[in-house]
Structure formats: C-alpha cells, structure tokens
Design a protein around this motif. Structure first.
Motif, short mmCIF file in Angstrom:
data_model
loop_
_atom_site.label_atom_id
_atom_site.label_comp_id
_atom_site.label_asym_id
_atom_site.label_seq_id
_atom_site.Cartn_x
_atom_site.Cartn_y
_atom_site.Cartn_z
N GLU A 50 0.82 -1.20 0.00
CA GLU A 50 0.00 0.00 0.00
C GLU A 50 0.87 1.26 0.00
OE1 GLU A 50 -3.53 2.00 2.65
OE2 GLU A 50 -2.89 -0.04 3.11
N LYS A 51 1.90 1.25 0.86
CA LYS A 51 2.76 2.43 1.00
C LYS A 51 3.43 2.82 -0.33
CE LYS A 51 6.79 4.09 3.53
NZ LYS A 51 7.85 3.76 4.47
N PHE A 52 3.87 1.80 -1.07
CA PHE A 52 4.61 2.11 -2.30
C PHE A 52 3.72 2.04 -3.55
CE2 PHE A 52 7.84 1.16 0.74
CZ PHE A 52 8.87 2.01 0.41
N GLY A 53 2.43 1.79 -3.34
CA GLY A 53 1.48 1.82 -4.44
C GLY A 53 1.63 0.69 -5.43
N TYR A 54 2.06 -0.50 -4.98
CA TYR A 54 2.09 -1.65 -5.89
C TYR A 54 0.68 -2.15 -6.11
CZ TYR A 54 7.13 -1.71 -5.44
OH TYR A 54 8.43 -1.35 -5.48
N THR A 55 0.44 -2.70 -7.31
CA THR A 55 -0.93 -3.11 -7.62
C THR A 55 -1.37 -4.33 -6.81
OG1 THR A 55 0.04 -4.18 -9.53
CG2 THR A 55 -1.17 -2.12 -9.91
N ASN A 56 -0.41 -5.21 -6.51
CA ASN A 56 -0.78 -6.30 -5.60
C ASN A 56 0.43 -6.76 -4.80
OD1 ASN A 56 0.71 -8.44 -7.06
ND2 ASN A 56 -0.82 -8.01 -8.67
#
Lengths: 358, 182
Positions: free
Chosen positions: B151-157
């Motif tokens: 979530e913090k680094f904005g990865y899709t999953n």
C-alpha cells in the motif's frame, strides 16, 4: 547461482523456522543433493543472519544514543503563555499569525527606541562587515585565491546549547536578516532558521537546518540558573574578527544600561562582532550573553543575564520547536583550567553571519 | 534500582528501564577509563556502547552465565576494547586490570568483527538506492507487513511488492558481500 523469488522466500522461511514440514524436508533434500545450491543457500543464510543482527543492533544503538542524551541533558520545560480565549476561538494557525503580528509591531517600536535615543551612548555590538569587505576584496584579487562566499552584511557571535542544533545569539544581530548562517572551524558553514526572537530581552534562538551538520554527541555549555555576583571573574569567546577571540573581565554591576535588570555591566573588552557570544563563569557555565557597550564610558559593556535566557527558552512556543531543546544538567567543564575549558568550548562558538537585501 | 541478578533477568526480557539503569550507572566508569588514557568523550561513548551491545547480546543467549559483577564485566570489556584501539594507533599504555574476568581473551576481536559486519550492512544499504533501501528497511527493520508495504509504495498487488522486495534483497546481498570483503 542466482535464485528466483520463490526460492528466496523458501530459504527465508527456512531461516526463520517457519517453513512447513514437507517443504523443509524437500529443501534439505535438495541441499544435500545439489552442492552448488547448498553453497548458495548457506551464503544466503549468512547474509540473512547479518541483516537480522544489523536490524537488532541498529535499534539498540538508536536506543542507547537516546539514553545517553537523556543522561546528560534535560528538556527545557515549556511555560506556555496563557492565551486561552484565542485558542478556543481560533485554530492554532490564526493564533500563531496574530502573535507574530503583535511581536513584529512591538519589535519595531523597541528597536526604534534604541536606535533614536540611545545611539550616542549605547551601542549594540554586531559588526557591519561592508567596510572590511572592500579591503578584503582587494587582498583577495591580488593573490588569485578561490572566490570565497560573501561575508554577509552583519556578523555577531552565537553558541550551541543543544546538541541537535539550537544556537543562542542576540536578537539585534539577526533582527533584519533574510538569511542567517553560522560558521566555525569545526563545523564549517551551516544554514540556520530563526526559531525565536525577542527584541525586548535581546535573545534569539536559531536552529541549524543544514544537511551537512554532523551533530555532536554533547555540547559543553550549560546555562547557569543562579544570578552572578559582582566581582565574579568571567570571560567570553566571540568573533569580533573572522577568528575567534578571547576576552576576560568581571561582573561590575548587577544591572545594565539605565538600570536594566535583565543585564549585567561587565568589564570585558567588547568589540563589534562580540554580540551574542557566551559570557562564561569560572565553572564553565554560561552566565550571560554579550550584548552591547556604552560609548560614553570607556570599557563598559553589558551582557544579558543567563536567567533571562532560561526564561526565554521556556517561553518558546512548543510548536516552534521541531526538535526537543535539551540543555546540559551540569557543566561538563567543572574543575578544568580556563585554558582547557576554552579548548572544549571554542568548537561550539560560532560566527553568526547575517544576509539581507537592504 | 535493580541488583545485578534482577537486572539480568529484566534485561533478558528487554526491559527498557533496566537498560537505562545499566547504561547510566556504568558510563562514568568507562568515561574516566578512556579520558584518563588519552581518549576523548566521543571515543568513550563509542567504546562504552560497543561494550553494552556486546553484553546485551551475550545475555540473549540462555547459556551465558555471568561469573562476576556486571560492573567488573563491563570494565574488563571496555578496557580490552580501548587497549586494542590504542594499539592500532601504535600507542601502548598500561591500564590497570582491576579484576581479571575469564573468557574475554578474544572479546576485542569478536566485537570488531561484529562492528565491521554492521558497517558493511550500513554501507550496502546506503549504496542501494531508492525505493529498495526503504522497502527493505520497512520490512526487516521496522517489521512492516508486505501488505503495508504494498500500500505504501502503491504496488498493484502484494505479489508485485514481494517480487520487488526479493530483487532488492538480491542486490543488497551482492553489495553487502562486496563491502564486507573490502
């Protein structure tokens, strides 16, 4: 041999002993059969162990540093001025803005007052650099040295009271500054921001705000809470020149210019540039801040009392302090000869360079 | 104030108050040891913290048994460490051994090895670059979960984040071994 994420995850779980029994058996099986894989796995375990130990130590070290600082210093206790009705009515930003406005007006008048009526007799001792600048330029041009940074419009002195970067100086040194730098041999040249300033007490606090600042473990200064006595020997370190200069004398009177209760009269030879420098007692504690000279009487100078400084530190609004302001519990210079005190202190006294566009 | 036995029990439980007491009570001893033998306050602090970390790590091993007072042990470790530092500067001094402590023959070398591994890892992390450095520190130092990191680094999953983490880990490993070999 490079491994894929799946293998790395397995090895990590194996290392942490969280791998399911059947997978563990399969992995051990592979390690005993495949020598290359085994070597790579062992190398990975070695690395994970180093990383784990690093993590534990890193946290422990941070913890110990904090304990160390707590041991030697204590945080200045805030005494929030009561402005209750404002607080309940307005959000805190409005409060800050209105306080800033009021203090700006107050500053203006107090300064005008000084400027107009006392200029002849009372002279604050920040140094105007322009005069010397020209002759310096000549010198520099003549011997082709690398161009140096501009010397600033005014300069005074200041000293580090909290190891995380708080510097005390005189308000009049920095009053009209667009930017303020501090500099000495030990720390180099550092940018600061103004945290607090009070024209009526002539105390200002700067915070070093520069990535190249390598904070010391501790500072040698402690600030004395008790009043100095007449006749007490004191000395100062400051920057009336580009080089640090020592001056000594004693406390001559318990009040300053025109019976100013906030200051001492002192018999230290003081020159422009000494303003904001620490006045130090025999135990090595700060007992005052060098402030001004009386021009009509030779050899008469003044210093703001350390009690006033302590009060001002308590009055700094908590939201102005981005880091805790911590002072030494006791002088770390007690029992040292003056020469040895100075050796320790001089690295923590700075020239305060003020730049403005006017 | 804890007495020695109680202090050890509390330190083994990671009691912060116990650590503070341990630290504050014994510091003046090492400070004067170092300062009286051509050292500075900074060096005293460094030596002392190495000794404390060493003692603390020993305590985490259940089989470690202290055969003397804590103070004696820390003094003996601090003395060995400081003598070794001085010897590396070709300075040889005599510092009185108050009370010999068994099993400390190689302690200075042991601590130096640990210190250099620590510095190799710190150096490697410094050279790693972003976002790898923060991802790995979040996971291994700050114990964030993979979901939090995703979530913090904005990865899709979480799978993508995990793959990225292992890529970073491989890179760190390579730099770490290079740093340690230097």
């Amino acid at each position: 041999m490079s491994m894929n994420p799946r293998e790395l995850e397995q090895l990590e779980n194996y290392f942490n002993q969280t791998l399911a029994a059947d997978e563990r058996a399969a992995l051990e099986n592979r390690m005993s059969g495949d020598a290359e894989f085994r070597r790579a796995a062992e190398e990975h375990f070695d690395f994970l162990k180093s990383l784990q130990e690093y993590s534990i130590q890193k946290q422990l070290r941070e913890n110990l540093d904090q304990i160390h600082e707590e041991m030697l210093t204590s945080e200045v206790e805030r005494e929030e001025p009561s402005r209750g009705w404002l607080k309940t009515l307005w959000p805190s930003i409005a409060v800050a803005a209105s306080v800033a406005l009021v203090s700006t007006l107050a500053t203006y008048f107090t300064l005008r007052y000084y400027d107009n009526e006392h200029q002849t007799q009372y002279q604050i001792v920040s140094r105007k650099v322009q005069k010397i600048e020209k002759s310096l330029d000549k010198l520099k041009n003549s011997n082709n040295k690398k161009p140096e940074v501009a010397p600033g419009n005014y300069s005074g002195s200041g000293f580090l009271v909290s190891a995380n970067g708080y510097i005390v100086t005189s308000y009049h040194v920095i009053k009209s500054a667009d930017s303020v730098f501090v500099e000495n041999d030990k720390f180099g040249r550092l940018k600061t921001t103004l945290v607090y300033g009070n024209a009526s007490s002539d105390v200002a606090v700067l915070l070093i705000n520069d990535d190249s600042f390598k904070r010391p473990v501790t500072v040698p200064f402690s600030v004395r809470a008790s009043e100095g006595s007449i006749g007490e020997p004191v000395y100062t370190l400051g920057y009336p020149r580009e080089e640090i200069v020592y001056g000594e004398g004693s406390i001559s009177a318990a009040s300053g210019f025109e019976q100013n209760e906030n200051a001492y009269q002192i018999s230290i030879p003081v020159n422009p540039g000494n303003s904001g420098g620490p006045m130090i007692d025999q135990q090595g504690a700060v007992v005052g801040i060098i402030n001004g000279v009386q021009t009509s009487v030779r050899g008469t100078a003044f210093a703001i009392k350390s009690e006033v400084l302590l009060n001002e530190l308590k009055n700094i609004p908590a939201d102005s302090l981005s880091k805790p302001l911590r002072l030494n519990n006791q002088s770390q210079l007690y029992g040292l000869s003056r020469v040895n005190q100075i050796k320790k202190l001089k690295d923590f006294v700075f020239i305060v360079k003020v730049y403005n566009s006017k | 104030m804890y007495l020695d036995e109680a202090l050890i029990v509390e330190l083994r439980k990671n009691n912060q108050l116990a650590l503070k007491q341990l630290y504050k009570v014994n510091y003046p001893m090492i400070l004067s040891l170092v300062m009286n033998n051509s050292g500075t306050e900074q060096e005293a602090k460094d030596i002392y913290q190495e000794a404390i970390i060493h003692f603390y790590e020993k305590l985490q091993h259940a089989e470690f048994v202290l055969t003397c007072k804590i103070k004696t042990y820390l003094y003996a470790v601090g003395r060995k460490l400081w003598l070794q530092k001085l010897a590396q500067r070709s300075k040889f001094v005599r510092i009185e051994e108050v009370e010999p402590v068994a099993g400390l023959e190689d302690v200075a070398t042991e601590i130096e090895a640990r210190e250099s591994t620590f510095q190799a890892m710190e150096g490697a992390l410094g050279k790693l670059g972003e976002p790898c450095k923060t991802i790995l520190e979040d996971f291994y130092l700050r114990s964030l979960t993979m979901d939090q990191i995703t979530e913090k680094f904005g990865y899709t999953n979480a799978g993508n984040a995990k793959n990225q983490k292992y890529k970073c880990l491989q890179r760190l490993k390579k730099i770490f071994f290079e740093e340690r070999a230097r």
